[in-house]
Design an enzyme around this catalytic site. Structure first.
Site, PDB file in Angstrom:
ATOM      1  CG  ASP A  62       5.459 100.699  63.104  1.00 60.19           C
ATOM      2  OD1 ASP A  62       6.653 100.546  63.387  1.00 60.19           O
ATOM      3  OD2 ASP A  62       4.659  99.745  62.938  1.00 60.19           O
ATOM      4  CG  ASP A 115      11.695  99.663  57.419  1.00 58.52           C
ATOM      5  OD1 ASP A 115      12.877  99.290  57.237  1.00 58.52           O
ATOM      6  OD2 ASP A 115      10.732  98.888  57.407  1.00 58.52           O
ATOM      7  CG  HIS A 152       6.133  92.974  60.653  1.00 57.57           C
ATOM      8  ND1 HIS A 152       7.194  93.358  59.875  1.00 57.57           N
ATOM      9  CD2 HIS A 152       6.178  93.732  61.762  1.00 57.57           C
ATOM     10  CE1 HIS A 152       7.845  94.330  60.491  1.00 57.57           C
ATOM     11  NE2 HIS A 152       7.251  94.575  61.641  1.00 57.57           N
ATOM     12  N   GLY A 153       2.921  89.881  61.437  1.00 56.61           N
ATOM     13  CA  GLY A 153       1.791  88.999  61.133  1.00 56.61           C
ATOM     14  C   GLY A 153       1.834  87.777  62.025  1.00 56.61           C
ATOM     15  CB  ALA A 158       0.625  95.700  64.241  1.00 57.30           C
TER      16      ALA A 158
HETATM   17  P1  13P Z   1       2.905  92.331  64.504  1.00 58.52           P
HETATM   18  O1  13P Z   1       1.899  92.689  63.460  1.00 58.52           O
HETATM   19  O2  13P Z   1       3.500  90.994  64.310  1.00 58.52           O
HETATM   20  O3  13P Z   1       2.380  92.554  65.879  1.00 58.52           O
HETATM   21  O4  13P Z   1       4.119  93.370  64.307  1.00 58.52           O
HETATM   22  C1  13P Z   1       3.985  94.648  64.800  1.00 58.52           C
HETATM   23  C2  13P Z   1       5.094  95.507  64.359  1.00 58.52           C
HETATM   24  O5  13P Z   1       6.248  95.178  64.487  1.00 58.52           O
HETATM   25  C3  13P Z   1       4.742  96.804  63.783  1.00 58.52           C
HETATM   26  O6  13P Z   1       5.876  97.497  63.403  1.00 58.52           O
END
Ligand code: 13P
Length: 284
Positions: free
Chosen positions: A82, A104, A180-181, A232
């Protein structure tokens, strides 16, 4: 069974109008939990590690753990890098036996992103694995990369079409307002933009930053063409929240297996819920 690539999964998900859950893991217990949840619900599943997770242990260690767990699992499991931070890391992941990589290049200019994504896609293709790339910027913090909400740049549909054509990537992560987060307020997703992208891009589309996005909103994006959803932060949160009281309530606990079990059980429940949100139960 041996690890599989994501190519078949995502194609089936796209045709069947559901999404495959992609879950970031940091340790053995989290990997066990994801595979247990997928097994209980007979779902295909993607386990992924970011560049910083890979630094914590190594590509070969994570790959070995996940491959060993997948070997005895009755459901197909893919192992994905990822947010690969460079072409070189993607190549190392491919050599280490990852069955899918993400490059990325979203911090780069459009042309630079195309160049590195095309190069990575060609390398991965030679090794028989698919590549995910990102166009536009998902907000929040992933690894060391921080994007302030205001600068999070949404994916432009026309550019997305050109990007996919010129790079040959197998799937595309789109920026439509997720971060993210965890979110400070309710995330506002640009569903119309997603629908526009879907009209002009034929490869599977990926939603990043799904932690904290309401289930109905995730399902709406799947209805509009998302077929891989990344989770995540919520897994890390569930794991740690379950471990913390075990240690706080009993100072005599010192065996990592005791609190590891608590963390693992919490992640199983969370992942089962997310698989159901994605609609991939019974699709293995
Ligand atoms: P989150 O941490 O918001 O779930 O994002 C996960 C993600 O996109 C990892 O690439």
């Amino acid at each position: 069974m041996p690890l599989v690539t994501t190519t078949e999964f995502l194609k089936k998900a796209q045709d069947g109008h559901y999404a495959v859950g992609a879950f970031n893991v940091e340790n053995l217990e989290m990997a066990q939990a994801v595979i247990q949840a997928a097994t209980e619900l007979n779902a295909p599943v993607i386990i992924q590690t970011t560049s910083s997770t890979v630094k914590y242990a190594s590509l070969s260690v994570y790959r070995a753990i996940v491959a060993a767990l997948a070997e005895s699992a009755p459901v197909p499991v893919a192992m994905h890098l990822d947010h690969g931070s460079s072409y070189e890391l993607c190549e190392q992941a491919a050599c280490a036996g990852y069955t899918s990589v993400m490059i990325d290049g979203s911090k780069l200019s459009f042309e630079e992103n195309i160049a590195v994504s095309a190069k990575t896609a060609a390398m991965a293709k030679q090794r028989g694995i698919p590549t995910e790339a990102e166009l536009g910027t998902v907000g929040g913090k992933e690894d060391d990369h921080v994007v302030l909400d205001a600068d999070a740049m949404y994916t432009n549909p026309e550019k997305a079409r050109e990007f996919v054509e010129r790079t040959g990537v197998g799937s595309l992560a789109v920026a439509i307002g997720t971060a993210h987060g965890f979110y400070k307020g309710e995330p506002r997703l640009d569903f119309d933009r997603l629908a526009e992208i879907r009209k002009v891009v034929s490869v599977p589309l990926v939603l990043h930053g799904a932690s904290g996005v309401p289930d109905e909103a995730v399902q709406k994006t799947i209805g509009l063409g998302i077929c891989k959803v990344n989770f995540a932060t919520e897994l890390r949160d569930a794991y740690t929240k379950a471990v913390r009281p075990v240690l706080a309530n009993d100072a005599s606990v010192f065996d990592p297996k005791v609190y590891g079990k608590a963390g693992r059980a919490a992640v199983v429940e969370l992942v089962k819920h997310k698989i159901t949100v994605c609609g991939s139960q019974g699709k293995a």
